[in-house]
Design a protein around this motif. Structure first.
Motif, short mmCIF file in Angstrom:
data_model
loop_
_atom_site.label_atom_id
_atom_site.label_comp_id
_atom_site.label_asym_id
_atom_site.label_seq_id
_atom_site.Cartn_x
_atom_site.Cartn_y
_atom_site.Cartn_z
N MET A 1 9.41 -11.66 -11.58
CA MET A 1 8.74 -12.14 -10.39
C MET A 1 9.29 -11.48 -9.13
N GLN A 2 10.61 -11.26 -9.11
CA GLN A 2 11.22 -10.65 -7.93
C GLN A 2 10.68 -9.23 -7.74
N THR A 3 10.46 -8.49 -8.81
CA THR A 3 9.92 -7.14 -8.70
C THR A 3 8.52 -7.15 -8.12
N LEU A 4 7.70 -8.10 -8.53
CA LEU A 4 6.35 -8.21 -8.00
C LEU A 4 6.38 -8.48 -6.49
N VAL A 5 7.22 -9.42 -6.09
CA VAL A 5 7.33 -9.75 -4.66
C VAL A 5 7.83 -8.54 -3.88
N THR A 6 8.83 -7.88 -4.40
CA THR A 6 9.37 -6.69 -3.74
C THR A 6 8.31 -5.61 -3.63
N ASP A 7 7.59 -5.36 -4.70
CA ASP A 7 6.54 -4.35 -4.69
C ASP A 7 5.43 -4.71 -3.69
N LEU A 8 5.08 -5.98 -3.61
CA LEU A 8 4.06 -6.42 -2.66
C LEU A 8 4.54 -6.21 -1.22
N LEU A 9 5.80 -6.51 -0.95
CA LEU A 9 6.34 -6.31 0.40
C LEU A 9 6.40 -4.83 0.77
N VAL A 10 6.80 -4.00 -0.19
CA VAL A 10 6.82 -2.55 0.05
C VAL A 10 5.42 -2.04 0.33
N THR A 11 4.46 -2.50 -0.46
CA THR A 11 3.07 -2.10 -0.26
C THR A 11 2.58 -2.55 1.11
N LEU A 12 2.92 -3.76 1.50
CA LEU A 12 2.55 -4.26 2.82
C LEU A 12 3.15 -3.38 3.91
N ALA A 13 4.41 -3.01 3.76
CA ALA A 13 5.07 -2.18 4.77
C ALA A 13 4.39 -0.81 4.89
N TYR A 14 4.08 -0.19 3.75
CA TYR A 14 3.37 1.09 3.79
C TYR A 14 1.98 0.92 4.42
N GLY A 15 1.32 -0.18 4.08
CA GLY A 15 0.01 -0.43 4.65
C GLY A 15 0.07 -0.57 6.16
N VAL A 16 1.08 -1.27 6.65
CA VAL A 16 1.23 -1.43 8.10
C VAL A 16 1.48 -0.08 8.76
N VAL A 17 2.36 0.73 8.19
CA VAL A 17 2.62 2.06 8.76
C VAL A 17 1.33 2.89 8.78
N GLY A 18 0.59 2.87 7.68
CA GLY A 18 -0.66 3.63 7.62
C GLY A 18 -1.68 3.16 8.64
N VAL A 19 -1.84 1.85 8.78
CA VAL A 19 -2.82 1.31 9.73
C VAL A 19 -2.40 1.63 11.17
N VAL A 20 -1.11 1.52 11.46
CA VAL A 20 -0.64 1.86 12.81
C VAL A 20 -0.91 3.33 13.11
N LEU A 21 -0.64 4.20 12.15
CA LEU A 21 -0.91 5.64 12.36
C LEU A 21 -2.40 5.90 12.55
N MET A 22 -3.25 5.21 11.79
CA MET A 22 -4.69 5.38 11.98
C MET A 22 -5.13 4.85 13.34
N VAL A 80 9.97 5.80 6.76
CA VAL A 80 10.33 6.67 7.89
C VAL A 80 9.58 7.99 7.78
N GLY A 81 9.53 8.55 6.57
CA GLY A 81 8.80 9.80 6.37
C GLY A 81 7.32 9.66 6.66
N SER A 82 6.73 8.56 6.22
CA SER A 82 5.31 8.34 6.49
C SER A 82 5.04 8.29 7.99
N ALA A 83 5.88 7.54 8.70
CA ALA A 83 5.70 7.43 10.15
C ALA A 83 5.93 8.77 10.85
N ALA A 84 7.01 9.44 10.48
CA ALA A 84 7.35 10.70 11.15
C ALA A 84 6.33 11.80 10.86
N TYR A 85 6.02 11.98 9.58
CA TYR A 85 5.05 13.01 9.23
C TYR A 85 3.65 12.65 9.75
#
Length: 140
Positions: A1-22, A80-85
């Motif tokens: 269960m912890q892996t699922l929650v962690t993966d969901l939070l990581v996905t959310l973080a990447y999604g936020v970075v992507g949406v902010v960049l867009m 950081v790489g997603s945001a910077a690149y």
């Protein structure tokens, strides 16, 4: 269960970075073109403006996907790489737009929001997509 929650939070973080960049990409395209972009696309249904914005967003998406793939499961590096690149890609796209405007007749921004179909919008759209692809390849 912890892996699922962690993966969901990581996905959310990447999604936020992507949406902010867009969102930053949206603002840059809006600044580069005359008129309000949301008015041109959603009210006036301007296909040229829509293609220009869509190509910018796709270019940013390609960059973010490449940065995530290159992170080797290092979340901090990936974010950081997603945001910077992504920001670098947007700056290069803006520079390419200015360069294209400098070497073409007339004001490119005005051509790209003309209500009539303009071939110049296809050239500018490919510049956005190619720039995103180049940055993505450099990340790998």
């Amino acid at each position: 269960m912890q892996t699922l929650v962690t993966d969901l939070l990581v996905t959310l973080a990447y999604g936020v970075v992507g949406v902010v960049l867009m969102a930053v990409g949206f603002v840059l395209v809006d600044v580069a073109t005359p008129g309000r972009l949301n008015q041109l696309i959603w009210t006036e249904r301007n296909r040229n403006a829509a293609l220009l914005l869509a190509s910018n967003l796709a270019g940013v998406g390609v960059i973010v996907v490449a940065a995530i793939a290159a992170s080797d499961d290092d979340v901090v590096l990936g974010l950081v790489g997603s945001a910077a690149y992504g920001l670098l890609g947007l700056l290069i796209m803006a520079g390419a737009f200015l360069l294209l405007d400098a070497v073409t007749p007339g004001q490119l921004g005005e051509l790209l929001v003309d209500p009539e179909p303009q071939p110049a919008v296809w050239v500018s759209a490919v510049v956005h997509l190619a720039t995103g692809a180049i940055i993505a390849a450099a990340i790998s």
